[in-house]
Design an enzyme around this catalytic site. Structure first.
Site, PDB file in Angstrom:
ATOM      1  N   HIS A  30      10.446 -26.906 -35.699  1.00  0.00           N
ATOM      2  CA  HIS A  30       9.332 -25.826 -36.202  1.00  0.00           C
ATOM      3  C   HIS A  30       7.937 -26.859 -36.716  1.00  0.00           C
ATOM      4  O   HIS A  30       8.376 -27.593 -37.616  1.00  0.00           O
ATOM      5  CB  HIS A  30       9.808 -24.902 -37.245  1.00  0.00           C
ATOM      6  CG  HIS A  30       8.679 -23.843 -37.512  1.00  0.00           C
ATOM      7  ND1 HIS A  30       8.018 -23.268 -36.744  1.00  0.00           N
ATOM      8  CD2 HIS A  30       8.291 -23.495 -38.829  1.00  0.00           C
ATOM      9  CE1 HIS A  30       6.981 -22.356 -37.236  1.00  0.00           C
ATOM     10  NE2 HIS A  30       7.184 -22.533 -38.392  1.00  0.00           N
ATOM     11  N   HIS A  42       1.276 -21.847 -40.517  1.00  0.00           N
ATOM     12  CA  HIS A  42       2.124 -21.962 -39.238  1.00  0.00           C
ATOM     13  C   HIS A  42       2.189 -20.655 -38.526  1.00  0.00           C
ATOM     14  O   HIS A  42       1.826 -19.656 -38.946  1.00  0.00           O
ATOM     15  CB  HIS A  42       3.696 -22.623 -39.452  1.00  0.00           C
ATOM     16  CG  HIS A  42       4.395 -22.021 -40.734  1.00  0.00           C
ATOM     17  ND1 HIS A  42       5.417 -21.231 -40.359  1.00  0.00           N
ATOM     18  CD2 HIS A  42       4.165 -21.925 -41.733  1.00  0.00           C
ATOM     19  CE1 HIS A  42       5.828 -20.902 -41.474  1.00  0.00           C
ATOM     20  NE2 HIS A  42       4.998 -21.061 -42.295  1.00  0.00           N
ATOM     21  N   CYS A 154       4.616 -22.402 -32.014  1.00  0.00           N
ATOM     22  CA  CYS A 154       4.182 -23.061 -33.216  1.00  0.00           C
ATOM     23  C   CYS A 154       3.759 -24.560 -33.041  1.00  0.00           C
ATOM     24  O   CYS A 154       2.814 -24.794 -33.568  1.00  0.00           O
ATOM     25  CB  CYS A 154       5.289 -23.146 -34.329  1.00  0.00           C
ATOM     26  SG  CYS A 154       6.657 -23.924 -33.574  1.00  0.00           S
TER      27      CYS A 154
END
Length: 238
Positions: A30, A42, A154
């Site tokens: 991530h 994010h 992401c």
């Protein structure tokens, strides 16, 4: 610069850094942009809906879900840890128990090819931190479109914040090195000539890994021709 990825300490973080954390035994990572004062901007799809299938695959394939999906709100960033879209959360919620790694920019081609996994570095150059934070905060207020695991995830968000580059072609993988690695692996698997399969394990391994590296490099945002610099303000009109 590690072989797989570049682990750093929190005290080494700088504003505008592109950071990430591996999840599920290095199955995926991530990504986000370090905002400073222990906060990260994010892009997330939301708890359990990373690829939108509504099945267990949403939690296994590639995830960007916020931490604490079913627990009490984070005492530091509150309900932000449960939101989707572009969010601001504390670094603990961003890491979700994982280690901290730095995504590297402007790496030499040889170093890029030496990485066995995508989504850890790029040959593209990063813009100055003030430009990175400007894009990230603008998208925090205005959004980054719909989450898509292969075209708008992401990592795509973080790479755009760092470079201002967007992929201009419709039928193409996005800026994500993780997605590019998956496509490179699939392309390699279907491209192995029969003679290498007959030659045995060594021949398959050498040829296959070389082809995989070539396919991954061709998808890198730093060398692709189907990209353009797009001002962040224009994204709200796209």
């Amino acid at each position: 610069m590690g072989l797989l990825s570049h682990k750093i300490k929190r005290e080494e973080l700088k504003i505008g850094d592109h950071i990430y954390s591996w999840r599920y035994a290095y199955a995926y990572a991530h990504h986000g942009i370090y905002f400073g004062t222990g906060l990260v901007i994010h892009f997330t799809q939301g708890a359990g809906q990373e690829i939108g299938t509504g099945t267990f695959l949403d939690r296994i394939v590639i995830s960007s879900s916020p931490a604490r999906p079913s627990a009490d709100p984070c005492p530091t960033c509150g309900e932000n840890s449960r939101d989707n879209g572009v969010i601001l959360s504390c670094i603990d919620c961003f890491l979700d128990g994982g280690e901290l790694y730095l995504f590297e920019y402007d790496v030499p081609v040889a170093a890029f090819l030496a990485k066995p996994r995508g989504g850890t570095c790029t040959t593209a150059k990063s813009d100055p931190p003030e430009d990175v934070i400007h894009r990230a905060t603008f998208l925090l207020e205005n959004g980054f479109g719909d989450y898509n695991v292969f075209k708008n995830n992401c990592e795509d968000f973080s790479v755009y914040c760092k470079t201002g580059l967007l992929v201009t072609t419709v039928l193409s993988v996005g800026r994500s090195g993780q997605a590019a690695s998956l496509f490179a692996a699939a392309s390699t698997a279907v491209s192995l000539p029969l003679r290498y399969l007959i030659a045995g394990y060594t021949g398959v391994t050498v040829f296959g890994y070389g082809l995989y590296c070539a396919n991954r490099y061709a998808s890198d945002i730093g060398v692709r021709r189907d990209v353009a610099r797009v001002p962040v303000e224009s994204l709200v009109r796209r």
